[in-house]
Design a protein around this motif. Structure first.
Motif, short mmCIF file in Angstrom:
data_model
loop_
_atom_site.label_atom_id
_atom_site.label_comp_id
_atom_site.label_asym_id
_atom_site.label_seq_id
_atom_site.Cartn_x
_atom_site.Cartn_y
_atom_site.Cartn_z
N GLN A 9 -90.63 20.99 49.46
CA GLN A 9 -91.24 22.28 49.13
C GLN A 9 -92.43 22.13 48.19
O GLN A 9 -93.37 22.92 48.24
CB GLN A 9 -90.21 23.20 48.51
CG GLN A 9 -89.12 23.59 49.49
CD GLN A 9 -88.11 24.54 48.87
OE1 GLN A 9 -88.42 25.26 47.92
NE2 GLN A 9 -86.90 24.55 49.41
N HIS A 10 -92.40 21.10 47.33
CA HIS A 10 -93.54 20.87 46.43
C HIS A 10 -94.80 20.55 47.24
O HIS A 10 -95.89 21.03 46.91
CB HIS A 10 -93.24 19.73 45.46
CG HIS A 10 -92.06 20.01 44.58
ND1 HIS A 10 -92.07 20.94 43.57
CD2 HIS A 10 -90.81 19.49 44.58
CE1 HIS A 10 -90.90 20.98 42.98
NE2 HIS A 10 -90.11 20.11 43.56
N ILE A 12 -95.35 21.50 50.35
CA ILE A 12 -95.76 22.73 51.04
C ILE A 12 -96.58 23.60 50.09
O ILE A 12 -97.64 24.11 50.47
CB ILE A 12 -94.53 23.51 51.57
CG1 ILE A 12 -93.89 22.75 52.73
CG2 ILE A 12 -94.93 24.92 52.01
CD1 ILE A 12 -92.61 23.36 53.24
N ARG A 13 -96.12 23.73 48.85
CA ARG A 13 -96.88 24.53 47.87
C ARG A 13 -98.26 23.92 47.62
O ARG A 13 -99.26 24.64 47.53
CB ARG A 13 -96.09 24.64 46.57
CG ARG A 13 -94.93 25.59 46.67
CD ARG A 13 -94.29 25.83 45.31
NE ARG A 13 -92.97 26.39 45.51
CZ ARG A 13 -91.83 25.72 45.36
NH1 ARG A 13 -91.83 24.47 44.97
NH2 ARG A 13 -90.68 26.31 45.58
N TYR A 53 -93.66 20.61 61.21
CA TYR A 53 -94.42 21.30 60.16
C TYR A 53 -95.81 21.54 60.72
O TYR A 53 -96.53 20.61 61.04
CB TYR A 53 -94.50 20.45 58.90
CG TYR A 53 -95.44 21.00 57.85
CD1 TYR A 53 -95.22 22.24 57.26
CD2 TYR A 53 -96.56 20.28 57.44
CE1 TYR A 53 -96.08 22.75 56.29
CE2 TYR A 53 -97.43 20.78 56.47
CZ TYR A 53 -97.17 22.00 55.90
OH TYR A 53 -98.03 22.50 54.94
#
Length: 83
Positions: A9-10, A12-13, A53
């Motif tokens: 998730q890091h 993705i951010r 993704y």
């Protein structure tokens, strides 16, 4: 051997801020392999599922990460698509 596939998730951010980092990692005993697409194979080497993704082409619902398969899956004890 048990393999674990993580969605970072890091990353993705960070990608939402303009970075171009791979977000899917396959965890091995001594390393992580990063990618934006991971194919899951059966014992014969056939692709049975894919972790995707695709931030520049999300699904209509807005999802940027998802799993695709043509195989049946079990949800809450019931087989899909026969629910």
């Amino acid at each position: 051997m048990l393999l674990r596939i993580h969605v970072n998730q890091h990353n993705i951010r960070a990608n939402n801020q303009g970075a171009k980092l791979p977000v899917i990692s396959v965890k091995l005993a001594d390393e992580n392999i990063y990618a934006n697409r991971v194919d899951i194979l059966d014992r014969d080497g056939n692709i049975i599922a894919t972790v995707v993704y695709r931030p520049n082409q999300p699904l209509p619902c807005g999802a940027k990460v998802w799993i695709e398969t043509r195989n049946k899956v079990k949800v809450r004890g019931k087989t899909v698509p026969e629910i």
